[in-house]
Design a protein around this motif. Structure first.
Motif, short mmCIF file in Angstrom:
data_model
loop_
_atom_site.label_atom_id
_atom_site.label_comp_id
_atom_site.label_asym_id
_atom_site.label_seq_id
_atom_site.Cartn_x
_atom_site.Cartn_y
_atom_site.Cartn_z
N LEU A 1 -7.25 44.25 -26.16
CA LEU A 1 -7.94 44.63 -27.35
C LEU A 1 -7.18 45.70 -28.25
CD1 LEU A 1 -11.69 44.85 -26.30
CD2 LEU A 1 -10.85 43.34 -27.94
N ARG A 2 -6.33 46.36 -27.74
CA ARG A 2 -5.33 47.26 -28.35
C ARG A 2 -4.35 46.43 -29.00
NH1 ARG A 2 -0.82 49.59 -26.14
NH2 ARG A 2 -1.69 49.42 -24.07
N GLY A 3 -3.72 45.43 -28.26
CA GLY A 3 -2.90 44.22 -29.14
C GLY A 3 -3.33 43.64 -29.96
N ALA A 4 -4.88 43.31 -29.90
CA ALA A 4 -5.30 42.43 -30.98
C ALA A 4 -5.83 43.34 -32.11
CB ALA A 4 -6.69 42.05 -30.35
N ARG A 5 -5.58 44.64 -32.21
CA ARG A 5 -5.84 45.28 -33.24
C ARG A 5 -5.78 44.96 -34.70
NH1 ARG A 5 -4.33 50.91 -31.65
NH2 ARG A 5 -6.22 50.71 -30.13
N GLY A 6 -6.66 44.89 -35.63
CA GLY A 6 -6.02 44.38 -36.98
C GLY A 6 -6.58 42.84 -37.04
N ALA A 7 -7.03 42.28 -36.14
CA ALA A 7 -7.67 40.93 -36.17
C ALA A 7 -9.01 40.91 -36.56
CB ALA A 7 -7.59 40.21 -34.64
N ASP A 8 -9.58 39.95 -37.12
CA ASP A 8 -10.79 39.49 -37.64
C ASP A 8 -11.75 38.88 -36.77
OD1 ASP A 8 -10.29 40.60 -40.34
OD2 ASP A 8 -9.13 38.97 -40.28
N LEU B 1 -0.81 35.95 -30.69
CA LEU B 1 -1.02 35.42 -29.26
C LEU B 1 -1.03 36.93 -28.38
CD1 LEU B 1 0.99 32.25 -29.10
CD2 LEU B 1 -1.61 32.44 -28.91
N VAL B 2 -1.95 37.42 -27.86
CA VAL B 2 -1.94 38.72 -27.22
C VAL B 2 -1.95 38.57 -25.83
CG1 VAL B 2 -3.16 40.93 -27.04
CG2 VAL B 2 -3.18 39.70 -29.12
N THR B 3 -1.04 39.12 -24.91
CA THR B 3 -0.91 38.92 -23.57
C THR B 3 -0.91 40.52 -22.85
OG1 THR B 3 -0.25 37.89 -21.41
CG2 THR B 3 1.45 38.49 -23.24
N ALA B 4 -1.43 40.71 -21.90
CA ALA B 4 -1.38 42.18 -21.41
C ALA B 4 -0.77 42.25 -20.16
CB ALA B 4 -2.81 42.73 -21.07
N VAL B 5 0.36 43.00 -19.75
CA VAL B 5 1.05 42.96 -18.57
C VAL B 5 0.78 44.30 -17.88
CG1 VAL B 5 2.64 41.18 -19.12
CG2 VAL B 5 3.13 43.70 -19.72
N HIS B 6 0.87 44.31 -16.54
CA HIS B 6 0.49 45.61 -15.94
C HIS B 6 1.67 46.70 -15.86
CE1 HIS B 6 -3.59 44.53 -14.62
NE2 HIS B 6 -2.77 43.24 -14.23
N ASP B 7 1.80 47.93 -15.96
CA ASP B 7 2.85 48.56 -15.90
C ASP B 7 3.08 49.03 -14.36
OD1 ASP B 7 0.88 50.55 -15.25
OD2 ASP B 7 1.50 52.13 -16.70
N SER B 8 2.11 48.27 -13.34
CA SER B 8 2.30 48.57 -11.95
C SER B 8 3.64 47.90 -11.55
CB SER B 8 1.14 48.20 -11.38
OG SER B 8 0.95 46.96 -11.48
N HIS B 9 4.15 47.13 -12.37
CA HIS B 9 5.49 46.25 -11.67
C HIS B 9 6.35 47.23 -11.62
CE1 HIS B 9 2.97 42.84 -13.42
NE2 HIS B 9 3.85 41.79 -12.52
N GLU B 10 7.11 47.13 -10.58
CA GLU B 10 8.42 47.79 -10.60
C GLU B 10 9.40 47.62 -11.45
OE1 GLU B 10 8.48 50.31 -8.25
OE2 GLU B 10 6.64 49.89 -7.69
N ASP B 11 9.65 46.34 -12.10
CA ASP B 11 10.38 46.10 -12.83
C ASP B 11 9.77 45.67 -14.37
OD1 ASP B 11 12.56 45.25 -14.33
OD2 ASP B 11 13.00 43.25 -12.84
N LEU B 12 9.57 46.49 -15.10
CA LEU B 12 8.85 46.40 -16.31
C LEU B 12 9.49 45.41 -17.35
CD1 LEU B 12 6.19 47.17 -17.68
CD2 LEU B 12 7.46 49.00 -18.74
N PRO B 13 10.85 45.46 -17.40
CA PRO B 13 11.50 44.17 -18.09
C PRO B 13 11.20 42.83 -17.57
CG PRO B 13 13.09 46.05 -17.65
CD PRO B 13 11.85 46.29 -16.92
N ALA B 14 10.93 42.80 -16.33
CA ALA B 14 10.55 41.54 -15.77
C ALA B 14 9.07 41.04 -16.09
CB ALA B 14 10.67 41.36 -14.29
#
Length: 163
Positions: free
Chosen positions: A96-103, A37-50
């Motif tokens: 797609l970077r997170g999905a690397r290794g998927a078939d 299960l791959v989800t992408a978050v933006h690094d533009s968030h002021e609070d990356l942990p959130a």
């Protein structure tokens, strides 16, 4: 021993994403496969942990759906990736970077239509599924928001049928 097939399901908090997850469980997965299960978050968030916490919540939500489909929990891997704004990395590229290794990759659509999608693309928004199809090196299944998918699904056993 051959490695198990791995299917990446790109997820967010949209209804189209949940539909893609259920579609993948019904048509592509069996109990002998691994699911990313791959989800992408933006690094533009002021609070990356959130933002990472939000990604974790999204993955947990989809993992719960797969568990209800009788997929064994040890077959589910949660991957949260950060789209790097400084490198101008798109959400599709990060996913797609997170999905690397998927078939195989499965993703949903938001159902905005061709005209709206073209306008959104012109201003740098939308079209993640389109970009994933164009850039992926493995087969991609795009599940339209209108695809009929039942609410309750059981993942196939995976054992070959004997005739």
């Amino acid at each position: 021993m051959a490695r198990r097939r791995r299917v990446a399901v790109l997820v967010d908090d949209s209804p189209g994403s949940m539909r893609a997850c259920r579609y993948g469980a019904k048509h592509l997965l069996d109990k002998d496969m691994d699911v990313m299960l791959v989800t992408a978050v933006h690094d533009s968030h002021e609070d990356l942990p959130a933002a990472s916490s939000e990604g974790e919540r999204v993955c947990d939500h989809h993992a719960a759906q797969l568990l209800r489909c009788d997929l064994p929990p040890e077959r589910i891997q949660k991957v949260i990736v950060v789209a790097n704004k400084r490198r101008r990395e798109s959400v599709a590229d990060a996913a797609l970077r997170g999905a690397r290794g998927a078939d195989h990759v499965v993703c949903g659509t938001r159902g905005v239509g061709a005209a709206r999608s073209a306008i959104l693309k012109a201003v740098g928004l939308g079209g993640v599924s389109h970009d994933v199809v164009r850039r992926s090196k493995v087969p991609v299944t795009v599940v339209p928001i209108t695809a009929p998918v039942p609410e309750m699904i059981t993942v196939r056993d995976g054992t070959p049928s004997r005739q």
